[in-house]
Design an enzyme around this catalytic site. Structure first.
Site, PDB file in Angstrom:
ATOM      1  N   LYS A 183       0.858  -1.187   0.000  1.00 23.09           N
ATOM      2  CA  LYS A 183       0.000   0.000   0.000  1.00 23.09           C
ATOM      3  C   LYS A 183       0.888   1.228   0.000  1.00 23.09           C
ATOM      4  O   LYS A 183       1.677   1.436   0.924  1.00 23.09           O
ATOM      5  CB  LYS A 183      -0.914  -0.011   1.220  1.00 23.09           C
ATOM      6  CG  LYS A 183      -1.791   1.239   1.318  1.00 23.09           C
ATOM      7  CD  LYS A 183      -2.774   1.144   2.470  1.00 23.09           C
ATOM      8  CE  LYS A 183      -3.616   2.386   2.559  1.00 23.09           C
ATOM      9  NZ  LYS A 183      -4.573   2.336   3.678  1.00 23.09           N
TER      10      LYS A 183
ATOM     11  N   LYS B 243      -2.100  -1.566  -3.935  1.00 20.70           N
ATOM     12  CA  LYS B 243      -2.972  -0.398  -3.878  1.00 20.70           C
ATOM     13  C   LYS B 243      -2.152   0.868  -3.964  1.00 20.70           C
ATOM     14  O   LYS B 243      -1.173   0.971  -3.223  1.00 20.70           O
ATOM     15  CB  LYS B 243      -3.728  -0.452  -2.554  1.00 20.70           C
ATOM     16  CG  LYS B 243      -4.585   0.749  -2.260  1.00 20.70           C
ATOM     17  CD  LYS B 243      -5.191   0.623  -0.892  1.00 20.70           C
ATOM     18  CE  LYS B 243      -5.948   1.893  -0.582  1.00 20.70           C
ATOM     19  NZ  LYS B 243      -6.433   1.929   0.769  1.00 20.70           N
TER      20      LYS B 243
HETATM   21  C1  PBG Z   1      -7.176   3.479   5.507  1.00 16.59           C
HETATM   22  C2  PBG Z   1      -7.586   3.364   4.086  1.00 16.59           C
HETATM   23  C3  PBG Z   1      -7.481   4.335   3.090  1.00 16.59           C
HETATM   24  C4  PBG Z   1      -8.015   3.774   1.917  1.00 16.59           C
HETATM   25  C5  PBG Z   1      -8.446   2.507   2.248  1.00 16.59           C
HETATM   26  N1  PBG Z   1      -8.148   2.243   3.589  1.00 16.59           N
HETATM   27  C6  PBG Z   1      -7.018   5.723   3.181  1.00 16.59           C
HETATM   28  C7  PBG Z   1      -5.628   6.009   3.533  1.00 16.59           C
HETATM   29  O1  PBG Z   1      -4.774   5.130   3.645  1.00 16.59           O
HETATM   30  O2  PBG Z   1      -5.357   7.184   3.707  1.00 16.59           O
HETATM   31  C8  PBG Z   1      -8.104   4.455   0.603  1.00 16.59           C
HETATM   32  C9  PBG Z   1      -9.096   3.872  -0.373  1.00 16.59           C
HETATM   33  C10 PBG Z   1      -9.430   4.755  -1.507  1.00 16.59           C
HETATM   34  O3  PBG Z   1      -8.830   5.811  -1.752  1.00 16.59           O
HETATM   35  O4  PBG Z   1     -10.368   4.390  -2.246  1.00 16.59           O
HETATM   36  N2  PBG Z   1      -8.177   3.006   6.386  1.00 16.59           N
END
Ligand code: PBG
Length: 326
Positions: free
Chosen positions: A195, A248
């Site tokens: 991520k 991601k």
């Molecule tokens: C954190 C989380 C995020 C997303 C999914 N889980 C936000 C972040 O890491 O700031 C982003 C998903 C998206 O942008 O569609 N709980």
């Protein structure tokens, strides 16, 4: 092989020939639909930066879940948007919180639909970080017990799968251990393994009214410049017990999806995140590109790169379109 004997256009001449020789296809059974759950009743509030995506109260979520299941989409991924937050994020493991309530309601109404829950405290904390904060630092080991508590509350409520997204080291092992010792050895973990600290999450932070109140997430999410490190993250999560690994965002990281698919034997998921969705929506609204084509092309590219599963806000729209273009 050379022209004029060889002509690649031969197999492009008709729709039937193109269909016969197409290498990659999309299918609704590969989609996971992310949904935002709020407190209250009869709430269906459109998210300004994510057209046609809604914050849903539990009763509206059930309606949405039924529609999703009827389209042949096998799974939803739930994010909680609680009314109140605190420093610890204690709402994240409240058994009567918005997510446990949502899990029970959806499982009761559409029992076949796979309910996956996001396991991360950021939507529940006043500081908006994914871990415990002390003196401006995000603490790793102190966060793990909170993730365990959160995952267990989801499991007890009936979640089919949990998806830790916080990027703390050791979280998959911690969550696996907690599930196993509490009687849930069969609940799989989908790990947000690679991520990235991405600008493409901005509309999501608007949707969840979360996001860091100070600093950024670069001390725990990955540097967009790195790909070898992504493979380390993925291998680490597999060693800790992940059942599905996720990359991601998706479209800007197709090389990572491809390398992951070549490297591991687990199902690989890719998350087409909020910013990827909203860019297409915004350009289409301005008449700058064709929404349906851009949607399908982006999803196809993610699939072609090697994603077995795609988490996408387009899940419903793409599935509707696929029904008509067998
Ligand atoms: C954190 C989380 C995020 C997303 C999914 N889980 C936000 C972040 O890491 O700031 C982003 C998903 C998206 O942008 O569609 N709980």
């Amino acid at each position: 092989m050379s022209f004029p004997r060889d002509r690649l256009r031969r197999l492009r001449e008709t729709k039937a020939l193109r269909g016969l020789t197409r290498e990659t296809r999309l299918e609704p059974h590969r989609f996971i639909a992310p949904l935002f759950v709020v407190e209250g009743s009869n709430v269906r509030q459109e998210i300004p930066s994510m057209p046609n995506q809604y914050r849903l109260s539990v009763n509206q979520l059930v309606v949405e879940a039924e529609e999703i299941a009827a389209l042949g989409i096998p799974a939803i991924l739930l994010f909680g948007v609680p009314d109140t937050k605190d420093e610890d994020g204690s709402g994240a493991w409240d058994p009567n919180g918005v997510i446990p309530t949502a899990i029970k309601a959806v499982k009761q109404a559409v029992s076949d639909l796979i309910v996956i829950t996001d396991v991360c405290i950021d939507e529940y904390t006043t500081h908006g970080h994914c871990g415990v904060v002390k003196d401006g630092r995000i603490l790793n080991d102190e966060t793990l017990p909170l993730l365990q508590k959160m995952a267990l509350v989801h499991a007890h409520a009936g979640a089919d799968m949990v998806a830790p997204s916080d990027m703390m080291d050791g979280r998959v092992q911690a969550v696996r251990q907690a599930l196993d010792t509490d009687g849930f050895p069969d609940i799989p973990i989908m790990a947000y393994a690679a991520k990235y600290a991405s600008s493409f999450y901005a509309p999501f932070r608007d949707a969840t009214q979360a996001g860091p109140m100070f600093g950024d997430r670069q001390s725990y999410q990955m540097d967009p410049a790195n790909s070898r490190e992504a493979i380390r993250e993925i291998e680490t999560d597999i060693a800790e017990g992940a059942d599905i690994v996720m990359v991601k965002p998706a479209l800007p990281y197709l090389d990572i999806i491809y390398q992951t698919r070549q490297t591991v034997h687990l199902p690989v998921a890719a998350y087409q995140v909020s910013g990827e969705y909203s860019m297409i929506k915004a350009a289409a609204q301005s008449g700058w590109l064709d929404e349906e084509h851009a949607m399908m092309e982006s999803l196809l590219a993610i699939r072609r790169a090697g994603a077995d599963l795609i988490i996408t806000y387009f899940a419903k729209d793409a599935s509707k379109l696929l029904r008509h273009t067998v």
